[in-house]
Design a protein around this motif. Structure first.
Motif, mmCIF file in Angstrom:
data_model
loop_
_atom_site.group_PDB
_atom_site.id
_atom_site.type_symbol
_atom_site.label_atom_id
_atom_site.label_comp_id
_atom_site.label_asym_id
_atom_site.label_seq_id
_atom_site.Cartn_x
_atom_site.Cartn_y
_atom_site.Cartn_z
ATOM 1 N N ALA A 180 0.840 -1.193 0.000
ATOM 2 C CA ALA A 180 0.000 0.000 0.000
ATOM 3 C C ALA A 180 0.877 1.245 0.000
ATOM 4 N N ALA A 181 0.274 2.357 -0.414
ATOM 5 C CA ALA A 181 1.003 3.635 -0.404
ATOM 6 C C ALA A 181 0.919 4.234 0.986
ATOM 7 N N GLY A 182 1.343 3.456 1.957
ATOM 8 C CA GLY A 182 1.281 3.870 3.356
ATOM 9 C C GLY A 182 2.503 3.366 4.088
ATOM 10 N N PRO A 183 2.463 3.302 5.431
ATOM 11 C CA PRO A 183 3.647 2.971 6.209
ATOM 12 C C PRO A 183 4.293 1.648 5.827
ATOM 13 N N ALA A 184 3.467 0.593 5.621
ATOM 14 C CA ALA A 184 4.047 -0.702 5.295
ATOM 15 C C ALA A 184 4.727 -0.690 3.941
ATOM 16 N N GLY A 185 4.287 0.186 3.077
ATOM 17 C CA GLY A 185 4.887 0.289 1.759
ATOM 18 C C GLY A 185 6.084 1.211 1.701
ATOM 19 N N GLY A 186 6.466 1.797 2.833
ATOM 20 C CA GLY A 186 7.669 2.604 2.899
ATOM 21 C C GLY A 186 7.458 4.073 2.592
ATOM 22 N N ARG A 187 6.231 4.538 2.463
ATOM 23 C CA ARG A 187 5.991 5.941 2.168
ATOM 24 C C ARG A 187 6.524 6.815 3.301
ATOM 25 N N ASP A 188 7.288 7.826 2.915
ATOM 26 C CA ASP A 188 7.686 8.835 3.893
ATOM 27 C C ASP A 188 8.511 8.264 5.037
ATOM 28 N N LEU A 203 10.696 13.213 26.620
ATOM 29 C CA LEU A 203 10.201 13.047 25.261
ATOM 30 C C LEU A 203 10.011 11.569 24.919
ATOM 31 N N LEU A 204 8.879 11.264 24.347
ATOM 32 C CA LEU A 204 8.594 9.969 23.777
ATOM 33 C C LEU A 204 8.455 10.143 22.273
ATOM 34 N N ALA A 205 8.449 9.037 21.546
ATOM 35 C CA ALA A 205 8.347 9.125 20.091
ATOM 36 C C ALA A 205 7.401 8.064 19.568
ATOM 37 N N SER A 206 6.704 8.391 18.503
ATOM 38 C CA SER A 206 5.864 7.440 17.782
ATOM 39 C C SER A 206 5.634 7.999 16.385
ATOM 40 N N GLY A 207 5.026 7.189 15.539
ATOM 41 C CA GLY A 207 4.736 7.633 14.182
ATOM 42 C C GLY A 207 5.635 6.950 13.165
ATOM 43 N N GLY A 208 5.158 5.863 12.573
ATOM 44 C CA GLY A 208 5.933 5.179 11.549
ATOM 45 C C GLY A 208 6.967 4.215 12.081
ATOM 46 N N VAL A 209 6.807 3.756 13.330
ATOM 47 C CA VAL A 209 7.750 2.800 13.917
ATOM 48 C C VAL A 209 7.379 1.406 13.419
ATOM 49 N N ARG A 210 8.229 0.833 12.561
ATOM 50 C CA ARG A 210 7.902 -0.410 11.873
ATOM 51 C C ARG A 210 8.649 -1.623 12.399
ATOM 52 N N ARG A 215 12.620 8.761 25.305
ATOM 53 C CA ARG A 215 12.630 7.961 26.530
ATOM 54 C C ARG A 215 12.025 6.579 26.255
ATOM 55 N N ALA A 216 10.958 6.539 25.491
ATOM 56 C CA ALA A 216 10.292 5.299 25.109
ATOM 57 C C ALA A 216 9.574 5.546 23.788
ATOM 58 N N VAL A 217 9.098 4.462 23.160
ATOM 59 C CA VAL A 217 8.594 4.543 21.795
ATOM 60 C C VAL A 217 7.224 3.868 21.711
ATOM 61 N N GLY A 218 6.252 4.577 21.135
ATOM 62 C CA GLY A 218 4.917 4.035 20.957
ATOM 63 C C GLY A 218 4.773 3.380 19.596
ATOM 64 N N VAL A 219 4.119 2.218 19.571
ATOM 65 C CA VAL A 219 3.928 1.459 18.338
ATOM 66 C C VAL A 219 2.442 1.204 18.165
ATOM 67 N N ALA A 220 1.907 1.533 17.010
ATOM 68 C CA ALA A 220 0.480 1.333 16.754
ATOM 69 C C ALA A 220 0.249 0.417 15.558
ATOM 70 N N GLY A 221 0.543 0.904 14.344
ATOM 71 C CA GLY A 221 0.175 0.189 13.128
ATOM 72 C C GLY A 221 0.727 -1.216 13.049
ATOM 73 N N ALA A 222 2.009 -1.396 13.342
ATOM 74 C CA ALA A 222 2.609 -2.728 13.253
ATOM 75 C C ALA A 222 1.955 -3.699 14.222
ATOM 76 N N PHE A 223 1.589 -3.227 15.408
ATOM 77 C CA PHE A 223 0.936 -4.085 16.391
ATOM 78 C C PHE A 223 -0.532 -4.312 16.038
ATOM 79 N N LEU A 224 -1.178 -3.295 15.464
ATOM 80 C CA LEU A 224 -2.567 -3.470 15.039
ATOM 81 C C LEU A 224 -2.666 -4.548 13.965
#
Length: 367
Positions: A27-35, A270-277, A291-300
């Motif tokens: 897809a033209a999204g995170p899994a496909g490497g966009r951005d 500071l924490l970070a998230s957004g595009g963590v694959r 300090r720590a990293v949030g993961v959403a899409g890959a876990f979803l």
């Protein structure tokens, strides 16, 4: 259920469906490497500076609790029958692995008691784990208290989503009121408050504003992961905000910018998230000061595919691989990753040049 609550529920299900499409391979999204600006960060390999795996401890303190690994399940969804099932599986995996978890926005549950069940299942499945409630920045201190109480939450994620609200067909953002509202919630809250973006980045100016009103935790949550601009634009009849695609800063850009202005908010964690694959993106984020990293899409994607069992296995694999990468880089803990040599390339390097950030210094930190 009221018509308004029913509309919110439909929107929640739309979000899950459209987010899932973004994460499909090809897809033209995170899994496909966009951005994927994470890929513009490259570690310099030093063949004799690694450490034995048993010497690595990547445990971190988050909201007064100890986490065995420096990543957590980030806020995704809730409020409908479908999302209740997802939250139950996410929470079960969190409980099995001792991983912190945030839920999605709880606004719908505050307005429709029937929707609360989609969130309370999180605490039922994960009675002792670190759980974060979640609300938008436009809510009141009383709303924040109710959300925290509903989950018995250890912390509150307070999301700012100006871009999403602008594009959302139902959006009506009172943007000029948000900062004062956040200050009121922070002052009244009995639990730590984490202010986060939803995928467009927090600039140093914003971080300084947050620190100035008493915020102690912030997630830069940059562009490159689940794209809520695209999701909301897909829900618009004319899809007429497509020209805004790519708006905002990536998580690596936000972390680099924040490090260059650290003196303006020295006590803001500071924490970070957004595009963590992958675990490599976790390590990259830690190396830039998260300090720590949030993961959403890959876990979803894992929980949709195989429920709590598949997600639990993935989390355990990520935990081991994150430690193995740290060992390879010679870091016995997160602080050690701050001394790794990192090359900043491509568009990310251009961002640094335009913002006056010395990208070359990251390539020589180990010396």
């Amino acid at each position: 259920m009221s018509a308004d609550a029913a509309g919110r529920g439909a929107r929640k299900d739309d979000h899950v469906r459209l987010a899932g499409q973004q994460w499909e391979p090809g897809a033209a999204g995170p899994a496909g490497g966009r951005d994927a600006e994470f890929d513009e960060l490259e570690f310099v390999h030093h063949a004799l500076t690694g450490v034995s795996l048993e010497r690595v401890d990547l445990g971190v303190e988050l909201f007064g609790r100890h986490l065995a690994a420096p990543f957590y399940i980030n806020g995704m969804t809730g409020g409908t029958e479908r999302t209740a099932r997802l939250n139950r599986e996410l929470a079960a995996a969190a409980a099995q692995t001792g991983t912190a978890m945030a839920c999605g926005s709880m606004s719908i549950a505050l307005e429709d008691p029937a929707a609360a069940r989609a969130f309370t299942v999180i605490r039922e499945e994960n009675p002792t784990g670190l759980v974060m409630a979640n609300l938008g920045a436009g809510r009141s201190p009383d709303d924040a208290r109710r959300a925290v109480d509903m989950l018995g939450a250890d912390a509150l994620q307070l999301h700012v989503n100006a871009v999403q609200e602008t594009v959302m067909p139902e959006g009506a953002p009172a943007l000029s009121e948000w900062l004062a509202g956040i200050e009121a919630i922070v002052a009244a809250s009995e639990v730590p408050v984490l202010v986060k973006e939803v995928g467009f980045g927090l600039s140093p100016r914003t971080l300084a504003q947050l620190a100035g009103i008493g915020v102690e935790w912030a997630d830069v949550s940059g562009r490159g992961g689940t794209d809520f601009l695209a999701i909301e634009n897909e829900r618009r009849p004319g899809r007429d905000f497509a020209y805004l695609t790519g708006f905002g800063q990536s998580a690596p850009a936000a972390l680099l910018d924040a490090a260059a202005h650290r003196a303006e908010f020295p006590d803001l964690a500071l924490l970070a998230s957004g595009g963590v694959r992958s675990p490599l993106d976790v390590v990259r984020s830690l190396a830039l000061g998260a300090r720590a990293v949030g993961v959403a899409g890959a876990f979803l994607r894992a929980v949709v595919s195989g429920g709590a069992e598949e997600l639990g296995g993935l989390i355990r694999a990520w935990r081991r691989q994150t430690a193995e990468l740290a060992a390879l880089l010679g870091a016995q803990g997160p602080d050690g990753l701050l001394r790794t040599d990192v090359l900043v390339r491509g568009r990310l390097r251009e961002y640094c040049e335009l913002r006056g950030i010395d990208a070359r210094a990251y390539a020589r930190r180990g010396a």
